[in-house]
Write a protein that holds these residues in place. Structure first.
Motif, PDB file in Angstrom:
ATOM      1  N   ARG A   1       0.831  -1.199   0.000  1.00 14.60           N
ATOM      2  CA  ARG A   1       0.000   0.000   0.000  1.00 14.60           C
ATOM      3  C   ARG A   1       0.872   1.258   0.000  1.00 14.60           C
ATOM      4  O   ARG A   1       0.621   2.213  -0.720  1.00 14.60           O
ATOM      5  N   TRP A   2       1.930   1.242   0.842  1.00 11.21           N
ATOM      6  CA  TRP A   2       2.832   2.409   0.911  1.00 11.21           C
ATOM      7  C   TRP A   2       3.520   2.625  -0.426  1.00 11.21           C
ATOM      8  O   TRP A   2       3.647   3.756  -0.889  1.00 11.21           O
ATOM      9  N   LEU A   3       3.951   1.529  -1.046  1.00 10.15           N
ATOM     10  CA  LEU A   3       4.600   1.641  -2.357  1.00 10.15           C
ATOM     11  C   LEU A   3       3.649   2.265  -3.368  1.00 10.15           C
ATOM     12  O   LEU A   3       4.027   3.134  -4.145  1.00 10.15           O
TER      13      LEU A   3
ATOM     14  N   ALA B   1       4.921  15.484   7.900  1.00  7.79           N
ATOM     15  CA  ALA B   1       4.111  16.470   8.600  1.00  7.79           C
ATOM     16  C   ALA B   1       2.640  16.434   8.187  1.00  7.79           C
ATOM     17  O   ALA B   1       1.773  16.763   8.989  1.00  7.79           O
ATOM     18  N   PHE B   2       2.333  16.056   6.936  1.00  2.00           N
ATOM     19  CA  PHE B   2       0.955  16.197   6.443  1.00  2.00           C
ATOM     20  C   PHE B   2       0.154  14.896   6.495  1.00  2.00           C
ATOM     21  O   PHE B   2      -1.050  14.922   6.312  1.00  2.00           O
ATOM     22  N   ILE B   3       0.824  13.765   6.632  1.00  2.12           N
ATOM     23  CA  ILE B   3       0.094  12.495   6.553  1.00  2.12           C
ATOM     24  C   ILE B   3       0.113  11.834   7.923  1.00  2.12           C
ATOM     25  O   ILE B   3       1.176  11.700   8.541  1.00  2.12           O
ATOM     26  N   GLN B   4      -1.067  11.437   8.381  1.00  2.00           N
ATOM     27  CA  GLN B   4      -1.129  10.875   9.717  1.00  2.00           C
ATOM     28  C   GLN B   4      -1.463   9.391   9.738  1.00  2.00           C
ATOM     29  O   GLN B   4      -0.845   8.631  10.458  1.00  2.00           O
ATOM     30  N   SER B   5      -2.439   8.987   8.892  1.00  2.00           N
ATOM     31  CA  SER B   5      -2.876   7.593   8.997  1.00  2.00           C
ATOM     32  C   SER B   5      -1.870   6.672   8.317  1.00  2.00           C
ATOM     33  O   SER B   5      -1.320   6.999   7.256  1.00  2.00           O
ATOM     34  N   GLY B   6      -1.638   5.538   8.941  1.00  2.00           N
ATOM     35  CA  GLY B   6      -0.629   4.596   8.474  1.00  2.00           C
ATOM     36  C   GLY B   6      -0.776   4.211   7.018  1.00  2.00           C
ATOM     37  O   GLY B   6       0.205   4.050   6.312  1.00  2.00           O
ATOM     38  N   ALA B   7      -2.035   4.105   6.548  1.00  2.00           N
ATOM     39  CA  ALA B   7      -2.254   3.611   5.197  1.00  2.00           C
ATOM     40  C   ALA B   7      -1.842   4.609   4.135  1.00  2.00           C
ATOM     41  O   ALA B   7      -1.472   4.232   3.035  1.00  2.00           O
ATOM     42  N   ASN B   8      -1.907   5.914   4.457  1.00  2.00           N
ATOM     43  CA  ASN B   8      -1.626   6.921   3.433  1.00  2.00           C
ATOM     44  C   ASN B   8      -0.164   7.361   3.389  1.00  2.00           C
ATOM     45  O   ASN B   8       0.182   8.296   2.683  1.00  2.00           O
ATOM     46  N   LYS B   9       0.691   6.715   4.195  1.00  2.00           N
ATOM     47  CA  LYS B   9       2.070   7.184   4.264  1.00  2.00           C
ATOM     48  C   LYS B   9       2.871   6.788   3.030  1.00  2.00           C
ATOM     49  O   LYS B   9       2.553   5.815   2.349  1.00  2.00           O
ATOM     50  N   THR B  10       3.937   7.564   2.761  1.00  2.00           N
ATOM     51  CA  THR B  10       4.847   7.186   1.684  1.00  2.00           C
ATOM     52  C   THR B  10       5.914   6.267   2.267  1.00  2.00           C
ATOM     53  O   THR B  10       6.099   6.213   3.484  1.00  2.00           O
ATOM     54  N   VAL B  11       6.620   5.557   1.379  1.00  2.00           N
ATOM     55  CA  VAL B  11       7.562   4.531   1.836  1.00  2.00           C
ATOM     56  C   VAL B  11       8.585   5.059   2.861  1.00  2.00           C
ATOM     57  O   VAL B  11       8.716   4.479   3.938  1.00  2.00           O
ATOM     58  N   PRO B  12       9.312   6.173   2.572  1.00  2.00           N
ATOM     59  CA  PRO B  12      10.329   6.597   3.544  1.00  2.00           C
ATOM     60  C   PRO B  12       9.736   6.872   4.931  1.00  2.00           C
ATOM     61  O   PRO B  12      10.294   6.467   5.947  1.00  2.00           O
TER      62      PRO B  12
ATOM     63  N   ILE C   1       8.333   3.485   6.674  1.00  2.00           N
ATOM     64  CA  ILE C   1       9.361   2.599   7.214  1.00  2.00           C
ATOM     65  C   ILE C   1       9.821   3.114   8.569  1.00  2.00           C
ATOM     66  O   ILE C   1       9.953   2.369   9.538  1.00  2.00           O
ATOM     67  N   LEU C   2      10.021   4.421   8.639  1.00  2.00           N
ATOM     68  CA  LEU C   2      10.583   4.999   9.856  1.00  2.00           C
ATOM     69  C   LEU C   2       9.571   5.068  10.990  1.00  2.00           C
ATOM     70  O   LEU C   2       9.919   4.917  12.156  1.00  2.00           O
ATOM     71  N   THR C   3       8.292   5.287  10.660  1.00  2.00           N
ATOM     72  CA  THR C   3       7.338   5.475  11.738  1.00  2.00           C
ATOM     73  C   THR C   3       6.523   4.219  12.038  1.00  2.00           C
ATOM     74  O   THR C   3       6.030   4.066  13.146  1.00  2.00           O
ATOM     75  N   GLU C   4       6.375   3.322  11.033  1.00  2.00           N
ATOM     76  CA  GLU C   4       5.531   2.147  11.265  1.00  2.00           C
ATOM     77  C   GLU C   4       6.352   0.883  11.530  1.00  2.00           C
ATOM     78  O   GLU C   4       5.926   0.006  12.258  1.00  2.00           O
ATOM     79  N   LEU C   5       7.535   0.816  10.900  1.00  2.00           N
ATOM     80  CA  LEU C   5       8.315  -0.416  11.064  1.00  2.00           C
ATOM     81  C   LEU C   5       9.255  -0.364  12.260  1.00  2.00           C
ATOM     82  O   LEU C   5       9.649  -1.386  12.786  1.00  2.00           O
ATOM     83  N   VAL C   6       9.643   0.862  12.664  1.00  2.00           N
ATOM     84  CA  VAL C   6      10.528   0.970  13.820  1.00  2.00           C
ATOM     85  C   VAL C   6       9.656   0.963  15.065  1.00  2.00           C
ATOM     86  O   VAL C   6       9.051   1.957  15.422  1.00  2.00           O
TER      87      VAL C   6
ATOM     88  N   GLN D   1      13.703  -4.640  14.009  1.00  2.00           N
ATOM     89  CA  GLN D   1      13.726  -5.763  13.070  1.00  2.00           C
ATOM     90  C   GLN D   1      14.594  -5.351  11.895  1.00  2.00           C
ATOM     91  O   GLN D   1      14.100  -4.903  10.866  1.00  2.00           O
ATOM     92  N   TRP D   2      15.904  -5.494  12.073  1.00  2.00           N
ATOM     93  CA  TRP D   2      16.821  -4.984  11.055  1.00  2.00           C
ATOM     94  C   TRP D   2      16.597  -5.639   9.709  1.00  2.00           C
ATOM     95  O   TRP D   2      16.704  -4.971   8.674  1.00  2.00           O
ATOM     96  N   GLY D   3      16.305  -6.933   9.699  1.00  2.00           N
ATOM     97  CA  GLY D   3      16.083  -7.620   8.428  1.00  2.00           C
ATOM     98  C   GLY D   3      14.952  -6.968   7.651  1.00  2.00           C
ATOM     99  O   GLY D   3      15.110  -6.590   6.481  1.00  2.00           O
ATOM    100  N   ALA D   4      13.812  -6.763   8.308  1.00  2.00           N
ATOM    101  CA  ALA D   4      12.659  -6.172   7.636  1.00  2.00           C
ATOM    102  C   ALA D   4      12.929  -4.713   7.265  1.00  2.00           C
ATOM    103  O   ALA D   4      12.540  -4.251   6.189  1.00  2.00           O
ATOM    104  N   LEU D   5      13.613  -3.990   8.165  1.00  2.00           N
ATOM    105  CA  LEU D   5      13.916  -2.586   7.885  1.00  2.00           C
ATOM    106  C   LEU D   5      14.780  -2.445   6.638  1.00  2.00           C
ATOM    107  O   LEU D   5      14.520  -1.605   5.770  1.00  2.00           O
ATOM    108  N   MET D   6      15.822  -3.289   6.570  1.00  2.00           N
ATOM    109  CA  MET D   6      16.722  -3.200   5.424  1.00  2.00           C
ATOM    110  C   MET D   6      16.023  -3.680   4.153  1.00  2.00           C
ATOM    111  O   MET D   6      16.226  -3.125   3.075  1.00  2.00           O
ATOM    112  N   ALA D   7      15.175  -4.719   4.277  1.00  2.00           N
ATOM    113  CA  ALA D   7      14.421  -5.181   3.113  1.00  2.00           C
ATOM    114  C   ALA D   7      13.501  -4.066   2.619  1.00  2.00           C
ATOM    115  O   ALA D   7      13.377  -3.835   1.414  1.00  2.00           O
ATOM    116  N   GLY D   8      12.877  -3.346   3.557  1.00  2.00           N
ATOM    117  CA  GLY D   8      12.015  -2.227   3.187  1.00  2.00           C
ATOM    118  C   GLY D   8      12.793  -1.129   2.484  1.00  2.00           C
ATOM    119  O   GLY D   8      12.334  -0.555   1.485  1.00  2.00           O
TER     120      GLY D   8
END
Lengths: 300, 318
Positions: A92-94, A239-250, A253-258, A264-271
């Motif tokens: 979805r992020w992609l 700053a402008f996007i709040q809901s998890g579904a509407n976020k862009t990849v960068p 990754i930083l706000t939902e995967l961390v 989870q370094w494996g998933a973070l690096m894969a992302g």
């Protein structure tokens, strides 16, 4: 040709001091050019290698440098990528990122092509100042604008919507693309347009049939720049996007995967790897345009 | 005169409607062409810039319209050690990172200016750090700087045996500051190198031939030909680099978020923390606005300091 020159030079050197001289210049070239160049390439590429290798390492190897060589993978796994694609909103992020990048690139290309055409080709009093004004807009950094822009976005009812990003990204894309395209329009001879004008073509026809087709390389490089820059953008999306579904990849990754203390370094690096791939592929298709327009823009 | 006589039969033949004729009217066409760009930039750049400066003089918070409070926000910032800390680190970060990027980037450009096989492939590879989104490469650096599993620590401790224990890159202020600067230099080298390479290629080889005939050494050729000839491009690229390094946000936000103990806050990350995360829009705007004088100073300095004609002609030392 250059080889023969080099050979004659080597022969001349060899005459002066047999053997040692030729060997010396070869060694010198190795030490002065190839060795530092190799170091640069190694250091510039290492983080990507590390990112890639981490994406395919099972967790056991990831956290154990004693039994496994950290620079290689003993038993590669797709677990991290599988986790990313099926257990998170990554696809979805992609999709959102792609939508935002394509939308803002299209908008910027249209706006900046027209603006560059007007500034460079229609020539009116004050056109240099309009050009300068648009160029100066590029020097206003997003970190100064994101707080007031957030209130503007809320006023327009666009908060948390990817449309806000599509509309806001042109603020840094349009100045850059206009600047690039002015250079391209400059390189197209005036006579072509004059002839068409004499033949009775309207100015819009001239733009569509003559100027634009000739400016295609410029349009392609402006498009690549816009696409990579919007894929890369972070602070507005944060700053402008709040809901998890509407976020862009960068941002996602930083706000939902961390999460939590154990990353989870494996998933973070894969992302990170998957998020870099579209830009890298896009870039590799058009790398010659990219480099030449980058160098061209600097030479201007 | 001949133009009208030639074109009028053609026009009459096609009988353009009023819309086509309107677009052929030059002033109208100019306005229509400029409207999208100027419109977008006014609504989403000029207006917010003005609004931001206005917000800096109010006590606006998220959800509440503020009132004008004059210089109160700025007076508060002057007494705020965190703001001073962010100013300090922003200047250090910009200074060291710009120096590093330009020294290494210039070197790389000089190396790439030599003749060797696979040159264009190499140039394409070298640009990668600049293409890949900053946050994503910053995450790779975060992992490289991991306190326990850092690959650099592994190299230093287990392979080279230079140190007895792991390096705590991001755990204390100065190491964290330098770790961020290193990542920023890494990201900036490609752009500087490719831009300067473009400049190097415009220098005429005949200048070097003449200098060689006069017996100039390699260093003298660099000092009196390459360096002065590169000044205009250096000035432009450096101005850009300084502006975007000073206002950097992504790298710091991704790797340290301003920590440890707020030691790595840049003005931009501090503005975000106060303005968006903390909800104090007025104060955040004031921090963002406080970047403007530094930016103007840095721009003027790098532009006029480097772009003076005297420098370009290599007469700096008389």
């Amino acid at each position: 040709m250059t080889d023969t020159v080099a050979q004659t030079a080597a022969v001349a050197d060899a005459k002066a001091a047999p053997d040692t001289m030729a060997w010396d210049s070869g060694l010198r070239r190795l030490m002065m050019i190839y060795l530092p160049l190799g170091c640069f390439v190694l250091i510039l590429l290492f983080p990507f290698y590390w990112m890639a290798i981490t994406s395919f390492k099972p967790n056991a190897e990831l956290m154990n440098y004693k039994d496994h060589n950290p620079f290689w993978i003993s038993s590669p796994t797709l677990a991290h990528i599988k986790h990313l694609l099926f257990d998170t909103a990554y696809p979805r992020w992609l999709k959102t990122t792609m939508l935002v990048a394509i939308g803002s690139t299209t908008l910027s290309l249209i706006a900046s092509t027209l603006a560059a055409y007007a500034i460079e080709r229609l020539r009116f009093r004050g056109s240099p100042y309009v050009g300068l004004g648009i160029y100066l807009a590029y020097l206003v950094p997003p970190s100064i604008l994101f707080i007031p822009l957030a209130t503007v976005v809320v006023q327009f009812g666009l908060f948390d919507s990817p449309l806000a990003l599509i509309l806001v990204y042109p603020t840094f894309l349009v100045p850059f693309c206009t600047w690039l395209l002015i250079g391209y329009f400059k390189s197209i001879p005036y006579e072509l347009e004059e002839c068409a004008l004499v033949d009775g073509a309207t100015r819009l026809q001239i733009l569509r049939r003559i100027t634009l087709p000739l400016a295609v390389p410029g349009l392609i490089s402006a498009g690549i720049f816009s696409f990579t820059l919007s894929w890369n953008e972070f602070i507005y999306a944060l700053a402008f996007i709040q809901s998890g579904a509407n976020k862009t990849v960068p941002v996602a990754i930083l706000t939902e995967l961390v999460t939590g203390d154990v990353y989870q370094w494996g998933a973070l690096m894969a992302g990170s790897l998957l998020g870099s791939l579209p830009v890298a592929i896009f870039y590799s298709l058009f790398v010659d345009y990219y480099v030449s327009s980058l160098t061209g823009a600097v030479k201007e | 005169m001949s133009v009208t006589t030639l074109s009028s039969p053609v026009l009459a033949q096609r009988q353009p409607n009023w819309l086509v004729r309107l677009f052929d009217y030059k002033p109208f066409l100019i306005v229509m062409c400029l409207a999208p760009a100027i419109g977008l930039l006014s609504v989403f750049l000029t207006y917010p810039l003005g609004l931001g400066i206005w917000l800096a003089f109010t006590d606006t918070t998220i959800g509440r319209r503020g009132v004008f409070v004059g210089l109160e926000n700025f007076q508060y910032l002057l007494t705020d050690p965190l703001w001073w800390n962010a100013v300090f680190y922003s200047v250090v970060y910009t200074g060291i990172a710009t120096f590093g990027k330009f020294a290494l980037g210039f070197w790389l450009a000089l190396l790439l200016n030599n003749h060797f096989p696979f040159k264009s492939i190499l140039r394409a590879i070298i640009l990668l750090p600049w293409i890949v989104p900053t946050v994503l490469s910053a995450l790779a650096f975060w992992w490289i700087y991991d306190p326990q599993f850092s690959i650099i620590s592994y190299l230093l401790v287990d392979v080279l045996h230079w140190r007895s224990g792991n390096v705590d890159f991001l755990g204390s202020p100065w190491p964290a500051r330098f770790s961020l600067i290193a990542a920023n230099i890494w990201r900036g080298i490609p752009f500087v190198a490719i831009s300067l390479l473009a400049g190097l290629q415009t220098i005429s080889p005949s200048l070097y031939e003449a200098a060689m005939l006069d017996g100039a050494s390699a260093w003298q050729r660099f000092r009196y030909i390459t360096f002065p000839m590169m000044m205009p491009i250096l000035a432009i690229v450096m101005t850009f680099s300084i502006i975007f390094t000073f206002t950097d946000f992504q790298l710091v936000y991704a790797i340290t978020r301003g920590g440890p103990v707020n030691s790595t806050h840049l003005l931009a990350t501090l503005a975000f923390q106060r303005g968006i995360a903390g909800g104090e829009l007025g104060e955040g705007a004031a921090i963002a606005v406080s970047m403007i004088p530094f930016l103007i100073f840095a721009t003027l300095f790098s532009y006029f300091g480097l772009a003076r004609r005297k420098w370009q002609q290599g007469e700096a030392n008389d």
